[in-house]
Design a protein around this motif. Structure first.
Motif, PDB file in Angstrom:
ATOM      1  N   TRP A 273      31.388   7.948   9.926  1.00 52.74           N
ATOM      2  CA  TRP A 273      32.181   7.338  11.006  1.00 52.74           C
ATOM      3  C   TRP A 273      31.335   6.452  11.921  1.00 52.74           C
ATOM      4  O   TRP A 273      31.878   5.716  12.729  1.00 52.74           O
ATOM      5  CB  TRP A 273      32.874   8.432  11.830  1.00 52.74           C
TER       6      TRP A 273
ATOM      7  N   ALA B 255      37.926  12.522   8.931  1.00 53.90           N
ATOM      8  CA  ALA B 255      38.819  11.393   8.666  1.00 53.90           C
ATOM      9  C   ALA B 255      40.061  11.454   9.549  1.00 53.90           C
ATOM     10  O   ALA B 255      40.495  10.442  10.112  1.00 53.90           O
ATOM     11  CB  ALA B 255      39.221  11.380   7.190  1.00 53.90           C
TER      12      ALA B 255
ATOM     13  N   ALA C 245      38.811   4.923   6.772  1.00 56.31           N
ATOM     14  CA  ALA C 245      38.638   6.379   6.842  1.00 56.31           C
ATOM     15  C   ALA C 245      39.106   7.044   5.556  1.00 56.31           C
ATOM     16  O   ALA C 245      38.441   7.955   5.032  1.00 56.31           O
ATOM     17  CB  ALA C 245      39.396   6.937   8.044  1.00 56.31           C
ATOM     18  N   ASP C 246      40.237   6.594   5.018  1.00 54.26           N
ATOM     19  CA  ASP C 246      40.744   7.156   3.764  1.00 54.26           C
ATOM     20  C   ASP C 246      39.792   6.871   2.608  1.00 54.26           C
ATOM     21  O   ASP C 246      39.618   7.713   1.709  1.00 54.26           O
ATOM     22  CB  ASP C 246      42.124   6.591   3.454  1.00 54.26           C
TER      23      ASP C 246
ATOM     24  N   ARG D 195      36.830   9.170   2.832  1.00 54.30           N
ATOM     25  CA  ARG D 195      37.243  10.511   2.404  1.00 54.30           C
ATOM     26  C   ARG D 195      37.378  10.569   0.884  1.00 54.30           C
ATOM     27  O   ARG D 195      36.947  11.546   0.252  1.00 54.30           O
ATOM     28  CB  ARG D 195      38.571  10.862   3.065  1.00 54.30           C
TER      29      ARG D 195
END
Length: 460
Positions: free
Chosen positions: A46, A165, A452-453, A456
């Motif tokens: 992040w 996430a 973010a996805d 992940r």
């Protein structure tokens, strides 16, 4: 004869076909379409957003989130179960003490003249027991427990990855709503100023009441957009506070500190690093599924070993006496025993075979789940890559639309000031610009969600 039996047992133990576990071969893509250098070796992906407040939010979530604490407790449970499984490799030692008094019937074969019918017995011994694991039952049980511990650790990391996430997405949803509220309030303020001017023009007879009411209605339309946005922002902030694991008092009273900077642009697109085969080792949910398969394989070995003899060694050493005062008197009260036992299942009503078949079925199910998890993982990577690219295209299109409508508004105001256009033309231009600005903010949020996805999906 004793030697022959021992040799037969050792030979039988050596001939047992213990299932050998190898990770299944899966057909994987040879390479990614595009690759990039590794970004976050420490898992703190992040940081790519370069937002200090986001880092604080994620760190708080990783410390206090309830789901992560539950996952950590399950790791501790699995570690304790592994300790229990390994304890069977050691002898069991316990102390036993007892006292009894009984009367012997004179009508039994054990009754002899001159021997008292009533007597007491005091006994204190140290018992030792040990099971020889010739056929691998205990080793298989230990291996299964170890693999289950590894699976629970991977599950904890999967929760950690999903939590980071989700915290990032919730944070950026909150930031997007803040910017939309800001833009809407800014438009409402401009409308209020324009409406105050139009009221003065009405008093001067420049415009009619009909035109003023139209302008008031348009102003009310924009003001009506604020409450839903503020309600959604409040809901998102509460959801984020719950996700962070805050106390009920903090959830009810306190807010979440976020970065108050608007009109930001997305960073460089994220690309996969390394080879596709590394995803099997990097994604914790795939590691969890593979370790669960290894555990199921070990349970099959344990079920097979149940068909073979169980060999136990037992011994005790202590004292036994009719009188408590003589219990520890020395050699005459001493008692001991060394024994070996073999138990071979012959007929169990099909119970052992049913256990074996159930273990085989669980192994097949675990294999299918592992293969399906890999399919889903690569599907998620593909979907996330496409979503990131399309979200960026949407953002660029909405940004171009916003620039064009900003220029349209400038021209509309210029035309109004020169008497060529009406105030309604200016309001139409303002409405279009506000919609474009809100859409641009949504597109930026969608892009950040896609990043973010993707992280992940790539295992962080």
């Amino acid at each position: 004869m004793k030697r022959l039996c021992l040799l037969l047992l050792l030979g039988l133990a050596g001939c047992i076909n213990q299932p050998k576990y190898d990770r299944p071969e899966i057909e994987l893509p040879a390479q990614w379409k595009q690759t990039a250098p590794r970004f976050a070796e420490d898992g703190r992906w992040w940081r790519i957003y370069q937002d200090a407040e986001l880092e604080k939010v994620v760190d708080e979530a990783l410390k206090g989130n309830a789901d992560l604490l539950i996952a950590a407790a399950r790791v501790d449970e699995a570690r304790a179960l592994l300790g229990e499984a390994n304890s069977f490799f050691w002898p069991g030692v316990d102390a036993q003490a007892g006292v009894s008094r009984q009367q012997v019937s004179t009508r039994t074969a054990t009754s002899f003249p001159g021997i008292p019918r009533e007597y007491s017995n005091h006994r204190a011994v140290l018992n030792v027991s040990y099971e020889l694991d010739l056929f691998g039952r205990l080793r298989a049980n230990s291996a299964a427990a170890r693999h289950e511990l590894e699976a629970s650790e991977a599950s904890r990391e999967a929760v950690r990855l999903a939590l980071a996430a989700q915290a990032a997405k919730s944070y950026f949803a909150l930031r997007a709503l803040d910017e939309q509220v800001f833009l809407t309030r800014k438009t409402v303020a401009l409308r209020e100023e324009a409406l105050a001017l139009q009221r003065k023009r009405l008093q001067g007879g420049v415009i009619s009441e009909f035109e003023l009411r139209q302008l008031e209605a348009e102003n009310a339309v924009v003001r009506a957009q604020l409450p839903p946005l503020e309600r959604e922002r409040e809901r998102e902030e509460v959801a984020l506070a719950v996700l962070l694991g805050r106390s009920p008092r903090s959830v009810f009273q306190d807010g979440v500190a976020i970065k108050a900077v608007f009109e930001e642009t997305p960073g460089a697109p994220v690309l996969p690093a390394g080879m596709p085969s590394e995803l099997l080792l990097r994604r914790p949910d795939l590691v969890e599924a593979e370790r669960a398969l290894a555990s199921a394989n070990a349970r099959v070995a344990q079920a097979r070993a149940d068909f073979f003899p169980s060999i136990s060694l037992t011994a005790f050493l202590g004292s036994e006496s009719a009188a408590l005062a003589n219990l520890f008197s020395g050699g005459q009260a001493a008692t001991w025993q060394i024994a070996a036992g073999l138990t071979q299942p012959i007929f169990q009503g099909g119970r052992l075979q049913a256990r074996r078949e159930a273990a085989d079925a669980r192994e097949r199910a675990a294999l299918t789940q592992y293969e399906q998890a890999i399919r889903s993982a690569f599907g998620e990577v593909r979907t996330a890559l496409v979503a990131q690219g399309r979200a960026r295209e949407s953002y660029e299109a909405e940004t171009a639309r916003e620039r064009a409508l900003a220029e349209t508004l400038r021209l509309a105001r210029l035309r109004y000031q020169n008497g060529v256009a009406s105030q309604l033309d200016v309001i139409d231009a303002e409405r279009g610009l506000l919609q474009a600005q809100v859409a641009r903010v949504d597109a930026l949020r969608a892009y950040r969600f896609a990043v973010a996805d993707l992280f992940r999906a790539l295992g962080g």
